[in-house]
Design an enzyme around this catalytic site. Structure first.
Site, PDB file in Angstrom:
ATOM      1  NE  ARG A  46      -2.034   1.910   3.437  1.00 18.31           N
ATOM      2  CZ  ARG A  46      -1.671   2.021   4.726  1.00 18.31           C
ATOM      3  NH1 ARG A  46      -2.598   1.012   5.431  1.00 18.31           N
ATOM      4  NH2 ARG A  46      -0.898   2.870   5.311  1.00 18.31           N
ATOM      5  CG  HIS A  50      -6.596   2.376   6.116  1.00 18.85           C
ATOM      6  ND1 HIS A  50      -6.571   1.237   5.340  1.00 18.85           N
ATOM      7  CD2 HIS A  50      -7.678   2.946   6.479  1.00 18.85           C
ATOM      8  CE1 HIS A  50      -7.981   0.559   5.527  1.00 18.85           C
ATOM      9  NE2 HIS A  50      -8.328   1.963   6.157  1.00 18.85           N
ATOM     10  CE1 TYR A  78       0.690   2.532   8.731  1.00 19.40           C
ATOM     11  CE2 TYR A  78      -0.552   4.397   9.939  1.00 19.40           C
ATOM     12  CZ  TYR A  78      -0.413   3.341   8.762  1.00 19.40           C
ATOM     13  OH  TYR A  78      -1.243   3.648   7.881  1.00 19.40           O
TER      14      TYR A  78
HETATM   15  C1  LIG Z   1     -15.332  -5.401  10.716  1.00 18.38           C
HETATM   16  C2  LIG Z   1     -14.761  -4.253  10.468  1.00 18.38           C
HETATM   17  N1  LIG Z   1     -13.700  -3.648  11.476  1.00 18.38           N
HETATM   18  C3  LIG Z   1     -13.113  -2.734  11.388  1.00 18.38           C
HETATM   19  C4  LIG Z   1     -13.046  -2.076  10.312  1.00 18.38           C
HETATM   20  C5  LIG Z   1     -11.989  -0.888   9.998  1.00 18.38           C
HETATM   21  N2  LIG Z   1     -11.135  -0.940   8.937  1.00 18.38           N
HETATM   22  C6  LIG Z   1     -11.340  -0.472   7.877  1.00 18.38           C
HETATM   23  S1  LIG Z   1     -10.085  -0.856   6.858  1.00 18.38           S
HETATM   24  C7  LIG Z   1      -9.371  -1.584   7.943  1.00 18.38           C
HETATM   25  C8  LIG Z   1      -8.075  -2.460   7.647  1.00 18.38           C
HETATM   26  C9  LIG Z   1      -8.147  -3.285   6.354  1.00 18.38           C
HETATM   27  O1  LIG Z   1      -6.883  -4.048   6.355  1.00 18.38           O
HETATM   28  P1  LIG Z   1      -6.603  -5.002   5.186  1.00 18.38           P
HETATM   29  O2  LIG Z   1      -7.976  -6.018   5.267  1.00 18.38           O
HETATM   30  O3  LIG Z   1      -5.265  -5.378   4.944  1.00 18.38           O
HETATM   31  O4  LIG Z   1      -7.228  -3.989   3.804  1.00 18.38           O
HETATM   32  P2  LIG Z   1      -6.302  -2.900   3.184  1.00 18.38           P
HETATM   33  O5  LIG Z   1      -7.227  -1.718   3.651  1.00 18.38           O
HETATM   34  O6  LIG Z   1      -5.094  -2.957   3.546  1.00 18.38           O
HETATM   35  O7  LIG Z   1      -7.013  -2.661   1.633  1.00 18.38           O
HETATM   36  C10 LIG Z   1     -10.240  -1.494   8.986  1.00 18.38           C
HETATM   37  C11 LIG Z   1      -9.485  -2.161  10.385  1.00 18.38           C
HETATM   38  C12 LIG Z   1     -14.196  -2.302   9.253  1.00 18.38           C
HETATM   39  N3  LIG Z   1     -14.041  -1.440   8.003  1.00 18.38           N
HETATM   40  N4  LIG Z   1     -14.767  -3.288   9.219  1.00 18.38           N
END
Ligand SMILES: Cc1ncc(C[n+]2csc(CCOP(=O)(O)OP(=O)(O)O)c2C)c(N)n1
Ligand SMILES: [Mg+2]
Lengths: 394, 323
Positions: free
Chosen positions: A284, A288, A297
């Protein structure tokens, strides 16, 4: 292997340094790569693909344009035109490779970051912007485009994908041998999502029913501020084995390899051979989302290292070296990207705000009298302001 | 004495609780290095270490489920759910396990856990980031549910919730995190946790809110030209502390309950029922509720049309007064 109580915990399970240490930094020995970061075409015994110059240029054009879409959306957020934006920067190859491996009859279940796959499925990028601008929650028809609504609750869509694939089995569109008929599902999720119960349950169901679904995990190394090490102690693709289906780690910054691997996995699914986990090993490059501050971080050094593996630059190098595109091609493509940018900028600002009251009509398939009454009361209330020229109800 | 925001108050309260009791642990997604997406746990991992401020894998059921285990061994886990809409993967653990552990163990296994949830709307977010799930928890015996509305309460209430031996769902109005500042006197004695508070005196009608709507009610009371409105901050949703509300309604005869959650089966319904039972002969008008219609949370460009605002509150007050 037996362990006495005094053994150091290191002896249990894999050594983290082996899984995430220097030998693995570039994806490890199992990484499927067909185009090196330097733009050199290499070969893989299992995954090969014969791309014509035209096809390769197509993938390249897609990547360049979705990167522009991403840059433009990020800028629109900075100017207050979008509430938030989830950047795809750095993941262009993973998404375009996967997206172009799809056939018309295949169905996609995206997260909130699959702008490149949406592009491949023909979704108007303005519809993506609408969601992040806050004018709707997904303006496209999933059935029409074979592309589900963005799913924000992490991991939930992997179960939907599996169920959709189980429905395909029941419709007799799996393993018939007819290329235009056999279908599969592409389920997107992230490295962080791999920890969710839903995702693990999706693996179980898909394995249990041999469902025609490809689990496509973009391991971009981060779940907001949490590094991949927080989610797993073995490389993610290896998890598939425990669930009873194959897993492949592909260079997610290599559009040719991602295309080849996803294509093979989708074909396996369409042929009735069941699920595959594809781990697209990528990074990434941005925050985020636009509200995130990654300097809190992670090291800029890591980002700099990954810059050297840029998914677009390596294809540019290859195209140049092989003489597959001349300067005019690159100039034209840049102009096309500029046009797209301009269209998005204007289009985004012109997106009409929704009328809240219309929401009352979409809660149920069979409208309730209660909601009809609530809608009427709401209308009467808002009308009372229009009658009152002072703008307040008193 | 210091001037703090709600975010700062909660942060300072968490810090104090961790200093006071080594059994207090924080756990959640991104609560460590990042300090949480709202920075409520900012700096705590640095000062208390990774054993006490735990960045968890991305799995809410896992977070709450493992916190149950830690609580069973004497720890006091304080969990952060990143946004209201993401508590549901943990709903089973919360409702079936956390809520019932004390009951079915006949008190042998208390669950001194705090589940912090930033809740409510108004921040221009995409879906699942603006919800108000309080009634779903208040409806469950075994859970206590509170909501702070201001920085000073944030500081004290989080410490009191952590000290409570029961599981507490702690709802934080995210829209207020970085909004208003207030003076905190750390030497003051706070009101007990499970009590409501009258925050503005008035004579013509009573407004009841909690969390984000306390501010809405106060603004409405200030804006009301011809009537004097009393405002009560419920603070605790389960158990309810309606004594101050009954007292008020006996004087004003009129009550409007305001929340962002859906009106249908929301906290307002419970307050209305109890007030009707307790104050029937004092009521000059039916108890009115201001909250969300029965539609899901809308796209953010129109969220202000959906959320209760000053006008909607005053409209209800007018209707109560005209009754
Ligand atoms: C059930 C849930 N918990 C927390 C979140 C908040 N949240 C949004 S994106 C994220 C991280 C996701 O990481 P990843 O699966 O690696 O996908 P990326 O964003 O890196 O594409 C979090 C914790 C959420 N959207 N849904
Ligand atoms: Mg990720």
């Amino acid at each position: 292997m037996t362990h006495s109580a005094g053994d150091s915990p290191r002896e249990f399970g894999p050594d983290l340094a082996e899984v995430f240490g220097p030998s693995q930094r570039d994806g490890g020995p199992d990484l499927v790569q067909l185009l090196t970061p330097e733009g050199e075409r290499v070969h893989h015994p299992e995954f090969e693909v014969d791309l014509s110059a035209e096809e390769l240029l197509g993938l390249y054009r897609d990547m360049v344009l979705v990167r522009r879409l991403d840059t433009e959306a990020t800028a629109l957020q900075r100017h207050g035109e979008l509430g938030i934006w989830a950047q795809l920067l750095g993941q262009e190859a993973a998404q375009i490779g996967a997206g172009r491996a799809l056939r018309r009859q295949d169905h996609v279940f995206p997260t909130y970051r699959e702008h490149g796959v949406a592009w491949c499925k023909g979704i108007d990028p303005l519809d993506l912007l609408g969601l992040f601008r806050g004018v709707d929650q997904g303006a496209w028809d999933p059935a029409e485009f074979g592309f589900g609504l963005y799913t924000i609750v992490i991991g939930a869509q992997t179960l939907h994908a599996t169920g959709y694939a189980m429905a395909m089995q029941r419709d007799g569109v799996v393993g018939t041998g007819e290329p235009d008929r056999d279908a599969a599902v592409l389920a997107h999720f992230g490295d962080g999502a791999s920890s969710q119960g839903d995702v693990n349950e999706a693996f179980i169901f898909a394995a249990s029913y041999n469902a025609p679904v490809v689990f496509f995990c973009q391991n971009n190394q981060w779940a907001i501020s949490e590094p991949i090490e927080r989610q797993t102690r073995i490389p993610l693709y290896q998890r598939a084995l425990g669930f009873g289906f194959p897993g492949v780690r592909v260079d997610g910054n290599d559009v040719i390899a991602t295309y080849a691997v996803t294509k093979a996995a989708l074909q396996r699914a369409r042929d009735g051979q069941g699920p595959t986990l594809v781990e697209a090993y990528t990074y990434r490059m941005g925050a985020h989302t636009t509200t995130d501050d990654p300097t809190r971080y992670r090291l800029s050094e890591d980002v700099e290292n990954w810059k050297l593996k840029d998914p677009i630059a390596r294809v540019t190098a290859y195209l140049r070296r092989m003489g597959l595109a001349d300067e005019q091609y690159f100039t034209d493509l840049a102009a096309e990207a500029d046009d797209l940018g301009a269209r998005l900028r204007e289009g985004c600002k012109a997106l009409p705000d929704p009328r809240y009251i219309e929401g009352f009509d979409h809660v149920y398939a069979e409208q309730t009298d209660e909601l009809v009454a609530q809608k009427a009361a709401y209308q009467a209330y808002t009308d009372s302001f229009e009658n009152d020229q002072t703008g307040a109800a008193r | 004495m210091s001037r703090i925001t709600l975010a700062k108050g909660l942060n300072a309260g968490l810090r104090k609780a961790m200093e006071d009791d080594p059994k207090v642990l924080l756990m959640g997604e991104d609560v460590g290095k990042l300090g949480g997406v709202f920075r409520i746990t900012d700096g705590l991992q640095k000062d208390f270490g990774e054993d006490r401020v735990i960045d968890s894998p991305l799995a809410e059921s896992g977070i709450v489920g493992t916190a149950v285990g830690m609580a069973l061994r004497g720890y006091r886990p304080v969990i952060e759910i990143q946004f209201d809409g993401f508590v549901y993967p943990a709903y089973d653990q919360i409702v079936c396990q956390v809520a019932k552990m004390h009951y079915r163990s006949r008190g042998r296994s208390p669950m001194p856990m705090v589940i912090r949830i930033p809740f409510g709307g108004g921040i221009g977010a995409v879906e699942h980031h603006s919800e108000s799930p309080e009634a779903q928890f208040a409806h469950t015996p075994g859970l206590k549910v509170v909501s702070c509305s201001n920085p000073v309460d944030g500081y004290w209430m989080i410490q009191q919730a952590i000290a409570c031996d029961d599981p507490v769902i702690f709802l934080e109005p995210k829209r207020q995190y970085h909004a208003d500042k207030a003076d905190l006197d750390e030497t003051a004695t706070p009101a007990p946790l499970f009590t409501s508070r009258t925050v503005r005196a008035g004579t013509d009608a009573t407004l009841v809110g909690y969390g984000p709507t306390v501010k809405t009610c106060l603004r409405a009371a200030e804006a009301a030209e011809d009537s004097s409105l009393e405002v009560i901050d419920l603070r605790t949703l389960s158990p309810l502390d309606l004594g101050p509300v009954y007292d008020s309604v006996r004087r004003t005869g009129r009550l409007v309950v305001v929340h962002e959650a859906h009106v249908n089966l929301g906290m307002g319904a419970e307050v209305a029922a109890r007030v009707t039972e307790e104050c029937f002969y004092s009521l000059e008008a039916p108890v009115l509720r201001v909250g969300a219609p029965d539609t899901p949370y809308p796209p953010s460009r129109v969220e202000e049309e959906y959320l209760p605002d000053l006008d909607r509150v005053l409209d209800a007050v007018d209707r109560a007064l005209e009754y």
